[in-house]
Design a protein around this motif. Structure first.
Motif, PDB file in Angstrom:
ATOM      1  N   VAL A  26     -20.874  15.050  10.667  1.00  0.00           N
ATOM      2  CA  VAL A  26     -20.934  13.819   9.877  1.00  0.00           C
ATOM      3  C   VAL A  26     -19.820  12.869  10.276  1.00  0.00           C
ATOM      4  O   VAL A  26     -20.032  11.660  10.470  1.00  0.00           O
ATOM      5  N   VAL A  27     -18.591  13.395  10.435  1.00  0.00           N
ATOM      6  CA  VAL A  27     -17.459  12.559  10.817  1.00  0.00           C
ATOM      7  C   VAL A  27     -17.685  11.915  12.170  1.00  0.00           C
ATOM      8  O   VAL A  27     -17.447  10.715  12.365  1.00  0.00           O
ATOM      9  N   ASN A  28     -18.167  12.694  13.131  1.00  0.00           N
ATOM     10  CA  ASN A  28     -18.361  12.165  14.479  1.00  0.00           C
ATOM     11  C   ASN A  28     -19.547  11.214  14.557  1.00  0.00           C
ATOM     12  O   ASN A  28     -19.490  10.198  15.255  1.00  0.00           O
ATOM     13  N   LEU A  29     -20.612  11.515  13.840  1.00  0.00           N
ATOM     14  CA  LEU A  29     -21.765  10.616  13.854  1.00  0.00           C
ATOM     15  C   LEU A  29     -21.431   9.284  13.197  1.00  0.00           C
ATOM     16  O   LEU A  29     -21.900   8.229  13.626  1.00  0.00           O
ATOM     17  N   SER A  30     -20.587   9.323  12.160  1.00  0.00           N
ATOM     18  CA  SER A  30     -20.216   8.082  11.485  1.00  0.00           C
ATOM     19  C   SER A  30     -19.331   7.217  12.363  1.00  0.00           C
ATOM     20  O   SER A  30     -19.309   5.990  12.228  1.00  0.00           O
ATOM     21  N   ALA A  31     -18.572   7.851  13.287  1.00  0.00           N
ATOM     22  CA  ALA A  31     -17.662   7.095  14.149  1.00  0.00           C
ATOM     23  C   ALA A  31     -18.296   6.738  15.491  1.00  0.00           C
ATOM     24  O   ALA A  31     -17.697   5.986  16.268  1.00  0.00           O
ATOM     25  N   TYR A  32     -19.487   7.242  15.764  1.00  0.00           N
ATOM     26  CA  TYR A  32     -20.109   6.996  17.075  1.00  0.00           C
ATOM     27  C   TYR A  32     -20.447   5.509  17.234  1.00  0.00           C
ATOM     28  O   TYR A  32     -20.936   4.875  16.295  1.00  0.00           O
ATOM     29  N   PRO A  33     -20.198   4.938  18.414  1.00  0.00           N
ATOM     30  CA  PRO A  33     -20.526   3.520  18.641  1.00  0.00           C
ATOM     31  C   PRO A  33     -22.022   3.315  18.864  1.00  0.00           C
ATOM     32  O   PRO A  33     -22.482   3.109  19.991  1.00  0.00           O
ATOM     33  N   TRP A  34     -22.791   3.359  17.787  1.00  0.00           N
ATOM     34  CA  TRP A  34     -24.242   3.270  17.895  1.00  0.00           C
ATOM     35  C   TRP A  34     -24.701   1.959  18.513  1.00  0.00           C
ATOM     36  O   TRP A  34     -25.732   1.909  19.187  1.00  0.00           O
ATOM     37  N   ARG A  35     -23.943   0.885  18.288  1.00  0.00           N
ATOM     38  CA  ARG A  35     -24.326  -0.407  18.860  1.00  0.00           C
ATOM     39  C   ARG A  35     -24.344  -0.337  20.386  1.00  0.00           C
ATOM     40  O   ARG A  35     -25.178  -0.968  21.037  1.00  0.00           O
ATOM     41  N   LEU A  36     -23.412   0.432  20.957  1.00  0.00           N
ATOM     42  CA  LEU A  36     -23.380   0.610  22.407  1.00  0.00           C
ATOM     43  C   LEU A  36     -24.652   1.282  22.896  1.00  0.00           C
ATOM     44  O   LEU A  36     -25.259   0.847  23.879  1.00  0.00           O
ATOM     45  N   LEU A  37     -25.074   2.343  22.205  1.00  0.00           N
ATOM     46  CA  LEU A  37     -26.294   3.046  22.586  1.00  0.00           C
ATOM     47  C   LEU A  37     -27.503   2.117  22.495  1.00  0.00           C
ATOM     48  O   LEU A  37     -28.344   2.078  23.399  1.00  0.00           O
ATOM     49  N   LEU A  38     -27.585   1.361  21.400  1.00  0.00           N
ATOM     50  CA  LEU A  38     -28.720   0.452  21.225  1.00  0.00           C
ATOM     51  C   LEU A  38     -28.734  -0.639  22.288  1.00  0.00           C
ATOM     52  O   LEU A  38     -29.799  -1.014  22.787  1.00  0.00           O
ATOM     53  N   SER A  39     -27.546  -1.133  22.658  1.00  0.00           N
ATOM     54  CA  SER A  39     -27.498  -2.174  23.689  1.00  0.00           C
ATOM     55  C   SER A  39     -27.883  -1.620  25.049  1.00  0.00           C
ATOM     56  O   SER A  39     -28.528  -2.300  25.855  1.00  0.00           O
TER      57      SER A  39
END
Length: 226
Positions: A26-39
Motif C-alpha cells: 500500500v505504501v509503495n503503490l501510493s507513492a508510485y509515479p502513476w502519471r509517468l506510467l500513464l504518459s
C-alpha cells in the motif's frame, strides 16, 4: 504443544506476515509515479511542476532559520544512507528548511532540509559542505529510498537526460536539467566534487538497489541559464 495450538500459532504468524506485506504494498503503490506510467502508455500528458502539490509542512516547533556552519569538505560518509530502519518513527530533531524540491517526472514534491543524517526522515537532505541551490559549485542532495519510513528518492532511477529538477530557496526558483545518471561504489567521493567544465551543478544521491543497497545511484544536473 498440541497440533491444534501449533496450527493456530502458525496461522497467526502467517497473518502477521501477510499484514506486513500488505502495508508495504500500500505504501509503495501510493507513492508510485502513476502519471509517468500513464504518459508512457500515451494515456496522459507528462506531469508539470505546476500540477505538483506543495510538500507537507515540517513539524511545528522543530524548525529554525539558522544555517549550520559548513566546515571542511563533505565525504560520502556524511550521507547516512545506510540508516534505513523500515518502520522507524521520525526523530525529534531541530530542522533547517532550505526550501523545496520538485521533480515532475516522478511526482516528487518534498521539503529540502539542511543535513544528510536523521534529517532525511523529513525529506531531501542537503550536504552542508556543498553549494546551496542556485549557487556556483556542486549542490549535493541525498534521500532514502527504503520501503516504509522514508522514500523520497524511491523512484530516482527513473530519471534520465533532459528531465527537470526544480529547487526553491529564499523565494527564488532554480531549475536544473538532468544530463547523466549512473551508479558508483559507496566510497567514490569524487562525485561530490564540482566536475570539469561545470559551474553550477546538482548531484542527487541515493542507495541502489533499493532492497540491497550495495552501491549509490548518482544523478547529475546543471542549472538552466548558468
Amino acid at each position: 504443544m498440541s497440533y491444534k495450538a501449533r496450527r493456530r500459532l502458525s496461522r497467526i504468524f502467517i497473518g502477521i506476515g501477510l499484514g506486513i506485506v500488505a502495508v508495504v504494498l500500500v505504501v509503495n503503490l501510493s507513492a508510485y509515479p502513476w502519471r509517468l506510467l500513464l504518459s508512457e502508455l500515451g494515456l496522459a500528458a507528462p506531469q508539470t511542476v505546476e500540477e505538483l502539490p506543495d510538500p507537507k509542512p515540517l513539524p511545528s516547533g522543530q524548525t529554525t532559520d539558522a544555517l549550520p556552519a559548513a566546515t571542511g569538505e563533505g565525504t560520502m560518509e556524511d550521507l547516512q544512507l545506510e540508516e534505513s530502519a523500515g518502520a522507524r518513527t521520525q526523530p525529534d530533531i531541530t530542522l533547517v528548511q532550505l526550501g523545496t524540491i520538485k521533480i515532475p517526472k516522478i511526482s516528487l514534491s518534498e521539503n529540502l532540509v539542511s543535513g544528510t543524517g536523521e534529517e532525511m526522515y523529513y525529506g531531501v537532505g542537503h550536504l552542508t559542505t556543498s553549494a546551496l541551490p542556485g549557487e556556483a559549485g556542486n549542490c549535493v542532495l541525498a534521500a532514502h529510498r527504503n520501503l516504509i519510513a522514508a522514500h523520497a528518492f524511491r523512484y530516482l532511477d527513473k530519471l534520465s537526460e533532459g528531465d527537470q529538477v526544480i529547487l526553491t530557496r529564499g523565494g527564488e526558483t532554480f531549475t536544473y536539467t538532468v544530463y547523466a545518471a549512473f551508479t558508483v561504489r559507496p566510497d567514490e567521493g569524487w562525485v561530490l566534487d564540482l566536475q570539469p567544465d561545470e559551474t553550477h551543478m546538482l548531484t542527487l544521491i541515493t542507495c541502489t538497489p533499493a532492497l540491497n543497497p550495495t552501491h549509490r545511484l548518482i544523478v547529475w544536473a546543471r542549472l538552466d541559464g548558468a
